[in-house]
Scaffold this active site. Structure first.
Site: not given
Ligand code: NGO
Length: 537
Positions: A347
């Site tokens: 992300e």
């Molecule tokens: C995503 C995000 C995290 C969140 C999570 C919550 C990933 C790999 N990045 O998973 O920052 O905490 O969802 O479910």
């Protein structure tokens, strides 16, 4: 043989007259019901409630083992490591049984547990053979294999063996012949200690519970926007300032080097490897807030205690970014004896894409420079990765994520399976679950169990997959009891997916064994979710 043991044996053996040996092997075969009335650990199918289900379990109905006050743990000609495993097991059992269980090198007698690492190399690091007759014998190729076998023995003993205080016996195990080894080498769970901080004791508690299901990896998400949780002497404000808060603005915390070493040691005692994660280049607000010079504009943002994702980024063009990461990965590598370091990579929504592609290989080189292999979220598969890297799939069977997993395979990287719509332990079970998130959907217990790592993504097959991991993100989880509620009963199922051959798993059979865990969890005081789909005992 002492007379009490003889009496028990005669009584129970009487129940078994004319009963054929039971074989539990092959695809979900339910053995005939023959062991009813033998206590909580016998299910309706007549096989003990072992999770993960062993590769092969053959009942020997004429045999029975009883642990008693004269029992010893026999380790002859073994390494010091096996003796250490034996002593730890003895201490653990001493609490509930009250027995001394001396570790001995005398020849094994009835009622003794003998441990050996003289087993064939083909058992691998974690495989073992466990025989229960008048004695218990565990044969493996390594001390770790012995430990996995003892974990099975724990589950074969009555649930009250888990108690912290003295319980009345008898401590009887039904005769059996077990041969076992894991399907995948990586069977993990992840704890997000950044969004909410968890103390050393809370992490140990999670290790205790995960270890009962042969989980062998604990990935610790140590740095995110909301907090930096591991001491780095060369950049001290990461923890003193960047670790001071958590989601909601409550005081956070961080692990000193001594505390982190304590977690590593405790995990190692349970044959659990720690994978430390420093999330980069996004999810870095805590670092950016601690050191203004890490920001492209030279201005430190405030600390962040909300739950948004994808708004922060290290400054990719600045040389100091790599000086910083070099120091961080060096100090994290020094604190973590395991072979892997996780550099995050997820992300990075505000990192220009071209810069992301430039960043990951540079960060990865700083990890391999310290003798560690690179692990990262699936997004890193878009960049060339050093040999031996692992890309962690966290998709929801969506085209973009599946494509990234295939890109990992195409460049020879391993895929670690953490599909968010099956194994994200922070997703709610149903709409009434009091905490947790829903972005990947609701995940009832069956959905967390009923999938397979080798068939989930087209083009990613058994040999591409290193294993499974169930991440537990803590945006909504501020207490370890809430962590337990989200992990239990789903985590044992993920552990089984990683261990048991796919052909031997079926939800209908599994849910019975899962129901059989309840008495153990009651004694261990686990705050589990009593899902209606499970026939709890
Ligand atoms: C995503 C995000 C995290 C969140 C999570 C919550 C990933 C790999 N990045 O998973 O920052 O905490 O969802 O479910």
């Amino acid at each position: 043989m002492t007379s009490p043991r003889t009496r028990t044996f005669t009584l129970v053996a009487g129940l078994f007259v004319g009963v054929p040996a039971l074989l539990l092997t092959g695809a979900g075969v339910a053995a005939p019901s023959t062991q009813e009335g033998l206590g909580a650990q016998a299910t309706q199918t007549g096989t003990p409630d072992l999770i993960p289900r062993p590769v092969s379990y053959e009942a020997s109905p004429d045999d029975e083992f009883e642990l008693d006050k004269l029992s010893q743990i026999v380790v002859t000609g073994e390494s010091g490591e096996t003796r250490t495993v034996a002593s730890r097991f003895a201490r653990q059992l001493h609490r509930s049984t009250g027995f001394g269980l001396p570790v001995s090198t005398q020849p094994a007698r009835d009622g003794d547990i003998s441990l050996s690492t003289k087993g064939s190399e083909s058992l691998g690091d974690e495989g073992y053979q466990l025989t229960v007759d008048d004695q218990v014998s565990i044969v493996a190729h390594t001390a770790e294999g012995v430990f996995r076998g003892l974990t099975t023995l724990r589950q074969l003993l009555p649930p009250k063996v888990e108690a912290q205080t003295r319980q009345p016996g008898p401590w009887v195990v039904e005769g059996a012949e077990i041969t076992d080894e894991p399907r995948f080498p990586y069977r993990g769970t992840m704890l997000d200690v950044s969004r909410h901080f968890f103390s050393v004791d809370e992490v140990k508690r999670y290790i205790d519970l995960a270890s009962l299901y042969k989980i062998n990896t604990l990935h610790m998400h140590l740095a995110d926007d909301q907090g930096w949780r591991i001491q780095v002497d060369s950049w001290p404000r990461l923890t003193t300032y960047g670790g001071s808060l958590e989601v909601g603005g409550t005081p956070g915390g961080s692990y000193t080097k001594r505390q982190f070493a304590e977690i590593v040691r405790y995990a190692a005692d349970h044959y659990i490897e720690i994978v430390p994660e420093i999330d980069t280049p996004g999810h870095t607000n805590a670092a950016l807030a601690s050191y203004a010079e890490l920001n492209c504009d030279g201005i430190a943002p405030p600390l962040y205690t909300g739950t948004d994702v994808g708004f922060s980024s290290l400054c990719i063009p600045k040389p100091i970014t790599y000086e910083f990461l070099d120091d961080v990965f060096r100090e994290v590598a020094e604190q973590s004896p395991g072979p892997r370091i996780h550099l995050g990579g997820d992300e990075a929504h505000v990192t220009p894409h071209e810069q992301y592609l430039e960043f990951v290989p540079k960060a990865a080189a700083l990890v391999t420079k310290r003798g560690k292999t690179v692990q990262g979220w699936q997004e890193i598969a878009e960049t060339p990765l050093p040999p031996g890297s692992t890309a962690q799939y966290w998709g929801t069977e969506d085209p973009r994520s599946d494509g990234l997993a295939r890109m990992a395979v195409a460049q020879g990287a391993e895929v670690l399976m953490s599909p968010a719509n099956h194994v994200y332990l922070d997703m709610k079970y149903d709409e009434n679950t009091p905490y947790g998130l829903t972005w990947a959907g609701l995940i009832p217990v069956q959905k967390s169990y009923d999938w397979d790592p080798a068939t989930l993504v087209d083009g990613v097959s058994e040999e591409d997959v290193v294993g499974v991991e169930a991440p537990l993100w803590s945006e909504t989880l501020d207490e370890i009891s809430k962590v337990e509620f989200m992990a239990f009963p789903r985590l044992p199922g993920v552990a089984e997916i990683g261990w048991t051959p796919a052909a031997d798993r079926s939800w209908d059979e599994y849910k019975g064994r899962l129901g059989g865990q309840a008495p153990r969890w009651e004694i261990l005081d686990v705050n589990y979710f009593a899902a209606e789909e499970i026939p709890w005992q």
